[in-house]
Design an enzyme around this catalytic site. Structure first.
Site, PDB file in Angstrom:
ATOM      1  N   ARG A   1      -9.161   2.953 -10.072  1.00 24.50           N
ATOM      2  CA  ARG A   1     -10.274   2.129  -9.110  1.00 24.50           C
ATOM      3  C   ARG A   1     -11.342   1.432 -10.454  1.00 24.50           C
ATOM      4  NH1 ARG A   1     -13.000   7.682  -6.840  1.00 24.50           N
ATOM      5  NH2 ARG A   1     -10.546   8.070  -6.722  1.00 24.50           N
TER       6      ARG A   1
ATOM      7  N   PRO B   1     -18.150   4.968   2.900  1.00 24.40           N
ATOM      8  CA  PRO B   1     -19.069   6.233   3.364  1.00 24.40           C
ATOM      9  C   PRO B   1     -19.124   7.524   2.409  1.00 24.40           C
ATOM     10  CG  PRO B   1     -17.262   6.697   4.886  1.00 24.40           C
ATOM     11  CD  PRO B   1     -17.006   5.433   3.859  1.00 24.40           C
ATOM     12  N   GLU B   2     -20.131   7.424   1.945  1.00 25.21           N
ATOM     13  CA  GLU B   2     -20.752   8.363   0.921  1.00 25.21           C
ATOM     14  C   GLU B   2     -21.964   9.145   1.504  1.00 25.21           C
ATOM     15  OE1 GLU B   2     -21.183   7.044  -3.140  1.00 25.21           O
ATOM     16  OE2 GLU B   2     -19.823   5.123  -3.135  1.00 25.21           O
TER      17      GLU B   2
ATOM     18  N   LYS C   1     -19.923  15.105   2.065  1.00 22.16           N
ATOM     19  CA  LYS C   1     -19.527  13.811   3.002  1.00 22.16           C
ATOM     20  C   LYS C   1     -18.747  14.627   4.234  1.00 22.16           C
ATOM     21  CE  LYS C   1     -18.308  11.338  -1.078  1.00 22.16           C
ATOM     22  NZ  LYS C   1     -17.102  10.894  -2.088  1.00 22.16           N
TER      23      LYS C   1
END
Length: 287
Positions: A271, A2-3, A61
């Site tokens: 990442r 979720p952003e 967020k």
DNA sequence: AAGATCGCCTGCAGGC
DNA sequence: TGCCTGCAGGCGATCT
């Protein structure tokens, strides 16, 4: 993952399902999910018991509910895998239900979180970046959709950093709401190599990058806001409603939709970072 | 003191 | 079949 757009969909769903209702019961099933509450789980429950959730706010967020008590708020962060569900019944709870708030008159608020990076806590409200926000997130900058967001000032601040431009774009203390996926999409739109030092990018290009981030998140929001069930406040990072429009993220080995060049995946701060080797070309070292 | 790195956490895919 | 490794990544803590 979720952003900002996914979090906003959740906030809006919470507002619709829960606003105005009173908390009648608090069931903490995983202590880790309330670890950010400094008074411990009993304190968490005590702070919420009999409180009304007045409205649901968001910055970046983070979601928080304003309560009857004007000095405190219920903070919700989804982390990597958090979901909020509105359920009429406590049967058929999701496997990863961590905290359940029962409300009247409203469905149960079920916080589900497989990986438990997210959580809930109750916190005091203070002033920060032009708003009353929970104390624990006072360091979080305004997001691009807030009226107080100043794209020129943020671009200028970014330019003062020698870090990779992607790193600065992901820094929630500079601009909030952007995560790994939308960072790569914004960099693709602005035709920027993620690894370029922010200090080496022009002010105009940084503004273009921030505008691109707002644009891509706005489009995702428009696509996601209409596509979830009325009883299920959904967040789905990987297979969700917004993944279809991605141009760079997750497209390793595919041709660039803009120029036909090669999209590659590179390691970045443990990442992934995706870019086109042609229209987001890596500069050779200056001089 | 800014900037880089680590640890948290679970499920799943892929290799052998 | 089953074990192992890597990967997903937001964010605070901890280093340099």
């Amino acid at each position: 993952m979720p952003e900002l757009p996914e979090v906003e969909v959740v906030r809006a769903g919470m507002q619709r399902h829960f606003a105005g209702a009173r908390i009648t019961d608090i069931d903490i099933r995983a202590l880790r999910s309330v670890r950010r509450h400094l008074d411990g789980p009993q304190g968490f429950s005590a702070a919420l018991a009999d409180q009304r959730v007045v409205s649901f706010e968001r910055r970046g967020k983070f979601i928080w509910a304003l309560l009857d008590d004007p000095n405190t708020a219920l903070v919700v962060h989804l982390g990597m895998s958090g979901q909020v569900l509105a359920q009429r019944s406590l049967q058929n709870l999701p496997v990863h239900a961590r905290v359940i708030l029962s409300l009247k008159p409203a469905p149960h608020m079920v916080f589900s979180d497989q990986r438990m990076f997210g959580g809930m806590h109750v916190d005091a409200l203070i002033e920060s970046a032009g708003r009353l926000v929970p104390q624990s997130m006072a360091h979080i900058a305004a997001d691009p959709f807030e009226p107080v967001f100043d794209v020129v000032a943020v671009a200028a601040r970014m330019r003062r950093s020698n870090s990779a431009v992607k790193s600065v774009l992901l820094n929630q203390q500079v601009v909030s709401g952007i995560g790994n996926i939308y960072a790569d999409e914004a960099l693709w739109r602005a035709k920027l190599d993620w690894a370029r030092p922010a200090s080496n990018v022009s002010l105009a290009k940084l503004q273009e990058l921030l505008d691109a981030a707002k644009q891509v998140m706005g489009e995702a929001l428009a696509a996601g806001g209409t596509s979830f069930d009325s009883m299920y406040v959904n967040v789905n990072g990987s297979g969700g409603y917004f993944s279809r429009s991605l141009n760079a993220y997750g497209r390793e080995g595919e041709p660039c939709p803009r120029c036909g060049g090669a999209i590659i995946r590179e390691k970045f701060e443990n990442r992934s970072a995706f870019r086109c080797t042609r229209c987001q070309r890596r500069q050779t070292a200056p001089l």
